[in-house]
Design an enzyme around this catalytic site. Structure first.
Site, short mmCIF file in Angstrom:
data_model
loop_
_atom_site.label_atom_id
_atom_site.label_comp_id
_atom_site.label_asym_id
_atom_site.label_seq_id
_atom_site.Cartn_x
_atom_site.Cartn_y
_atom_site.Cartn_z
N LYS A 120 -0.10 51.59 -11.96
CA LYS A 120 0.10 50.82 -13.18
C LYS A 120 -0.54 49.44 -13.00
O LYS A 120 -0.39 48.82 -11.96
CB LYS A 120 1.59 50.70 -13.50
N ARG B 119 6.93 64.43 -16.13
CA ARG B 119 6.86 65.83 -16.55
C ARG B 119 6.74 66.76 -15.34
O ARG B 119 7.19 67.91 -15.39
CB ARG B 119 5.70 66.02 -17.53
N1 BES Z 1 7.50 56.16 -17.13
C1 BES Z 1 6.29 56.20 -17.85
C2 BES Z 1 6.48 56.09 -19.36
C3 BES Z 1 6.96 54.77 -19.88
C4 BES Z 1 6.06 53.83 -20.31
C5 BES Z 1 8.30 54.52 -20.01
C6 BES Z 1 6.52 52.64 -20.83
C7 BES Z 1 8.76 53.33 -20.54
C8 BES Z 1 7.86 52.38 -20.96
C9 BES Z 1 5.57 57.51 -17.59
O1 BES Z 1 5.75 58.06 -16.33
C10 BES Z 1 4.12 57.23 -17.72
O2 BES Z 1 3.61 56.49 -16.93
N2 BES Z 1 3.49 57.83 -18.72
C11 BES Z 1 2.12 57.62 -18.97
C12 BES Z 1 1.51 58.97 -19.25
C13 BES Z 1 0.03 58.96 -19.32
C14 BES Z 1 -0.55 58.72 -17.95
C15 BES Z 1 -0.43 60.28 -19.86
C16 BES Z 1 1.99 56.71 -20.19
O3 BES Z 1 2.79 56.85 -21.12
O4 BES Z 1 1.15 55.84 -20.17
MN MN Z 2 4.37 57.25 -14.93
#
Ligand code: BES
Ligand code: MN
Ligand code: ZN
Length: 498
Positions: A274, A350
């Protein structure tokens, strides 16, 4: 804090702070009728001067110094026509907030209760009273001087409904303890709430209420072929914990329900790390799904609903980087035999849920519901006040929407559009874990659906937006909301799927 139901009216109650709800429009007349006799006309003049209109959410406080009560808080209720139990809850929360800000220790709440079933009104007010006063002092060396009321009286209940209302209030205690547990788990930092700490929390609930607990270690999960979940866990120094907690009712269970929660105690993104602006420092709350199911189990264990057996599954781990972490591009095999090309290590939730859902379906339940802070895309779609709901089963979707509404939580049903599954096609494996950015919360739900036995009613709730509130809103103080507990508990206690 004690919450009592009483037939006493605003006109004769004595204590520190009196909270009175007033509709808009006739605010000043109503005040006169209600309070004029008692506090004199100056109150209605003051109201006029302070331009109190009785709009929903408006509050005004008066200090009466040496009188009893020593303060009066007026809360606007808006138009009488729109006044429902959600409005009652919100108004109660605003009133209690204002009264405790004035350091009141005994508070009386007088709301117009005509048209409400007394038990439902008492439930709404009791929940609001307790949930709005929640504070979290665990990580402070010096505690904040914020006061909590020690006694609350719900005023103006009809004599004949007092015992029914009191019973309703006492069962809100279990629900609120569940919400508070979820809030505490979510708010705790990632160096405190680890996968082992989630397992310990489950053990504490099991010990306190006599539930069954099974915790699968890494080797147990390997033996079950959970290659998808373990791929996420492998970059962390902390061992994964696959947690299975079970509530069995007395007598026979007519229904078996499974609650699955995403339990990432920290989500760094993995090698798809991130970056700035992606709120990496907030990713302690990526276990919000597990907090909701643990909180719900805590409440269910205390409420002991008859006829339903409830299983809770959390595949807890951290998503970290290290020499041992999973590579972007790796191909892994889940416990149902499907192979997954991990084209993005940040779509890790997921991957953990895949093996958790396969395990859940092996229990042959009547329904499976999963909760997960799954996608940023869901936050973009629905914002922070509404969670996404996906289900191929209309009856289950409706039952969950109803349970959410009763609890004052907001769900919006989203499409499981089958054609979007094409976005998850992989040239090498059975599927990829990440599709294109547009519709990202939908492809995430479609990914999960691949790990659910199609004969079992299943629903997925994406709570990425609702798990946390920076400023606080409604019954939620700023921070962790405990979202999902009320929906789940109401759904389970109503017997599960329609
Ligand atoms: N935990 C995150 C989703 C999330 C984002 C929760 C912001 C709360 C606030 C999840 O694991 C994630 O990183 N999802 C990615 C998926 C993408 C890589 C397809 C996302 O939503 O950016
Ligand atoms: Mn994630
Ligand atoms: Zn995540």
């Amino acid at each position: 804090m004690e919450i009592r139901c009483s037939t006493t009216t605003a006109g004769s109650w004595s204590g520190d702070a009196l909270v009175v709800g007033l509709f808009s429009g006739g605010a000043s007349q109503a005040t006169e009728a209600l309070l004029g006799q008692r506090f004199g006309e100056s109150l209605s003049q003051q109201l006029e001067r302070r331009r109190f209109k009785g709009k929903a959410g408006e509050t005004v406080s008066f200090s009466l110094l040496s009188q009893q009560p020593s303060s009066v808080v007026l809360v606007g209720l808006g138009e009488p026509a729109g006044f429902n139990s959600e409005q009652l809850r919100q108004a109660t929360a605003s009133g209690i907030k204002a009264a405790t800000a004035a350091a009141a220790s005994s508070i009386g709440i007088a709301m117009p209760l005509e048209g409400f079933a007394p038990a439902a009104a008492a439930t709404a007010m009791a929940e609001a009273t307790r949930l709005i006063q929640f504070t979290d002092q665990r990580f402070k060396g010096e505690s904040d001087p914020k006061t909590q009321a020690s006694s609350i009286e719900l005023l103006g209940l009809p004599e004949g409904a007092l015992s029914e209302a009191a019973a309703a209030v006492s069962s809100t205690g279990a629900m609120c303890s569940g919400v508070e547990l979820a809030r505490e788990l979510v708010a705790a930092p990632p160096n405190v709430v680890t996968p082992a700490a989630l397992a310990d929390t489950a053990a504490r609930i099991a010990g306190d209420f006599g539930l069954e607990l099974k915790v699968l270690e890494r080797s147990d999960c390997e033996a079950l072929g959970m290659g998808s979940y373990l791929a996420v866990a492998q970059g962390s120094d902390l061992p994964p914990k696959f947690i299975h907690l079970t509530y069995r009712p007395q007598g026979t269970a007519e229904r078996r329900l499974v609650l699955v929660g995403k339990g990432l105690t920290f989500d760094s993104g993995g090698y798809n790390l991130k970056t700035a602006g992606s709120q990496i420092e907030m990713m302690k709350y990526d276990m919000g799904g597990s907090a909701a199911v643990l909180g719900a189990m805590r409440a269910i264990a205390e409420l002991k609903p008859a006829g339903v057996e409830v299983h809770m599954i959390v595949a807890a781990c951290e998503n970290m980087i290290s020499g041992g972490a999973i590579h972007p591009g790796a191909i892994v095999k889940a416990s149902n035999g499907k192979t997954i090309e991990i084209n993005n290590t940040d779509a890790e939730g997921r991957l953990t849920l895949a093996d958790a859902l396969v395990y859940a379906c092996k229990l042959e339940p009547d329904a499976v519901v999963d909760l997960a802070t799954l996608t940023g895309a869901c936050v973009i779609a629905l914002g922070e006040e509404i969670a996404g709901l996906w289900s191929p089963n209309d009856g289950l979707a409706d039952a969950l929407r109803h349970a959410a509404e009763v609890g004052g939580e907001n769900l919006w049903r989203m499409p499981l559009r089958a054609s979007y599954r094409a976005g998850l096609k992989s040239g090498l494996a059975d599927m990829k874990n990440t599709g294109p950015r547009p519709g990202g919360s939908i492809t995430a739900a479609l990914f999960l659906q691949d790990f659910v036995n199609g004969e079992i009613p299943w629903a997925h709730l994406d709570i990425a937006g609702t798990v946390w509130s920076d400023k606080g809103r409604g019954l939620d103080p700023a921070g962790a909301t405990g979202f999902g507990v009320r929906t789940l508990v109401n759904w389970v206690c109503a017997g599960g799927p329609a």
